[in-house]
Design an enzyme around this catalytic site. Structure first.
Site, short mmCIF file in Angstrom:
data_model
loop_
_atom_site.label_atom_id
_atom_site.label_comp_id
_atom_site.label_asym_id
_atom_site.label_seq_id
_atom_site.Cartn_x
_atom_site.Cartn_y
_atom_site.Cartn_z
N MET A 159 -4.99 8.22 3.10
CA MET A 159 -4.51 6.91 3.54
C MET A 159 -3.17 7.07 4.25
SD MET A 159 -5.91 4.18 0.82
CE MET A 159 -4.64 4.31 -0.40
N GLY A 160 -2.87 8.30 4.71
CA GLY A 160 -1.65 8.54 5.48
C GLY A 160 -0.41 8.62 4.62
N HIS B 117 2.24 13.70 2.24
CA HIS B 117 3.24 14.48 1.53
C HIS B 117 2.66 15.88 1.26
CE1 HIS B 117 0.76 13.64 -1.92
NE2 HIS B 117 0.97 12.35 -1.81
N GLY C 196 1.32 17.19 -1.16
CA GLY C 196 0.01 17.20 -1.80
C GLY C 196 -1.10 17.14 -0.75
N HIS C 197 -0.97 16.19 0.20
CA HIS C 197 -1.97 16.09 1.28
C HIS C 197 -1.99 17.38 2.11
CE1 HIS C 197 -0.84 11.68 0.90
NE2 HIS C 197 -2.15 11.66 0.71
N LYS D 125 -4.98 15.10 -8.37
CA LYS D 125 -4.10 13.99 -8.75
C LYS D 125 -4.94 12.75 -9.08
CE LYS D 125 -0.53 11.08 -8.50
NZ LYS D 125 -0.85 10.08 -7.51
N ASP D 126 -5.96 12.49 -8.23
CA ASP D 126 -6.87 11.37 -8.48
C ASP D 126 -8.12 11.92 -9.17
OD1 ASP D 126 -5.43 9.15 -7.05
OD2 ASP D 126 -5.63 10.56 -5.41
N GLN E 165 -11.22 9.71 -9.29
CA GLN E 165 -11.81 9.57 -7.95
C GLN E 165 -12.63 10.81 -7.61
OE1 GLN E 165 -9.81 7.95 -4.30
NE2 GLN E 165 -9.37 10.07 -3.91
O1 PAF Z 1 -7.28 9.18 -2.23
C1 PAF Z 1 -7.12 8.40 -1.26
O2 PAF Z 1 -6.13 8.45 -0.54
C2 PAF Z 1 -8.19 7.36 -0.96
O3 PAF Z 1 -8.71 6.82 -2.12
C3 PAF Z 1 -9.31 7.88 -0.03
C4 PAF Z 1 -10.11 8.99 -0.70
C5 PAF Z 1 -8.73 8.39 1.25
C6 PAF Z 1 -10.29 6.75 0.29
O4 PAF Z 1 -9.66 5.70 0.95
#
Ligand code: PAF
Length: 281
Positions: free
Chosen positions: A30-31, A34, A36-37, A149-150, A153
């Site tokens: 989601m932009g 950081h 982590g991404h 982290k998630d 998810q």
């Molecule tokens: O983890 C996230 O940033 C969001 O939940 C994702 C997987 C990009 C879906 O919008």
């Protein structure tokens, strides 16, 4: 690096890449990227020939009282970081491009999504599963990278891929922390210095719980949860949940549980943070 705003353009690029016999990795984000991404992007580059980073603040995964409007955004900075880390393309659509006004199909997971975050965010995982399905159909990845982290998810996405037969391999990449122990999150930006300090109680108490359960075994789960709650409350955290669960089922650990997930969601001020650790038992 290419930037695509339209579904048709992104899909045409992905189809061409597939025809060329190249392997595609997708990093959905989601932009407001950081470290982590960036670790997910690095992992993607190690896995595939072409790396697509999606940047989309997905409205359908935010509840009506959540932080959709104030969610931090900085496209220029994200773009530079993606480029430096070797991404081949960014997919950054507007909400109207992703969702028709008369849309009527959802992808909904019915079991794991009711636990942990799902209790206080009842529509969250429906939004996540729906947008991730769409991203898979648009970007045609061979592999997609998600962060530990998630944890919930990642588990739900793996279940979705299994149950709907998406031809995508899911890689879950380790959670990244600041030197202080704070798990990296785009939402850390909302914290005052004082709240940031209080939020260190999350990693601190997770470590204490991990230590306790590795010494005493699963029978110490309740004691660990109580200890964590005390530590977090002492630091002004408003607890949503603190739980020790089987990491595969998100049910209470049983005799044949091999790994537990110790997971927390806590508000500091108005900012809700999540964190977790895994522990083999
Ligand atoms: O983890 C996230 O940033 C969001 O939940 C994702 C997987 C990009 C879906 O919008």
């Amino acid at each position: 690096m290419e930037i695509f705003r339209k579904v048709a353009d992104m899909q045409a690029f992905a189809k061409k890449t597939v025809r060329e016999g190249k392997k595609i990795a997708l990093v959905p984000t989601m932009g407001f990227l950081h470290e982590g991404h960036l670790s997910l992007i690095d992992r993607a580059c190690a896995e595939a020939d072409v790396v697509i980073v999606s940047i989309f603040v997905n409205p359908t995964q935010f509840g009506p009282t959540e932080d959709l409007d104030k969610y931090p955004r900085d496209f220029q900075r994200d773009k530079d970081l993606c480029e430096v880390h070797g991404a081949s393309a960014i997919f950054a659509p507007e909400p109207e491009e992703m969702y028709a006004s008369d849309r009527s199909i959802w992808v909904d997971e019915e079991k794991l999504s009711k636990k942990l975050c799902g209790k206080s965010r009842p529509i969250h995982f429906r939004g996540v599963c729906t947008v991730v399905s769409k991203l898979f159909n648009i970007c045609l990845p061979d592999v997609a990278i998600f962060g530990q982290k998630d944890a919930q998810q990642a588990l739900i996405i793996k279940r979705m891929v299994r149950d709907l037969n998406f031809p995508v391999e899911i890689i879950v990449s380790p959670l990244i922390r600041e030197a202080s122990g704070l798990a990296l999150s785009s939402r850390n930006k909302y914290l005052t210095d004082e709240q940031k300090n209080d939020a260190l109680s999350l990693s601190r108490s997770l470590n204490m719980a991990k230590e306790l359960i590795s010494q005493k075994g699963l029978c110490a789960c309740d004691e660990a949860v109580k200890m964590m709650r005390d530590e977090i409350t002492k630091c002004h955290g408003e607890i949503d949940y603190v739980e020790c669960l089987d990491s595969n089922t998100l049910e209470a650990p049983v005799e044949n549980t091999t790994e537990i997930l110790i997971a927390v969601a806590v508000k500091f001020g108005t900012t809700r943070l999540i964190d977790n650790v895994l522990l083999g038992v």
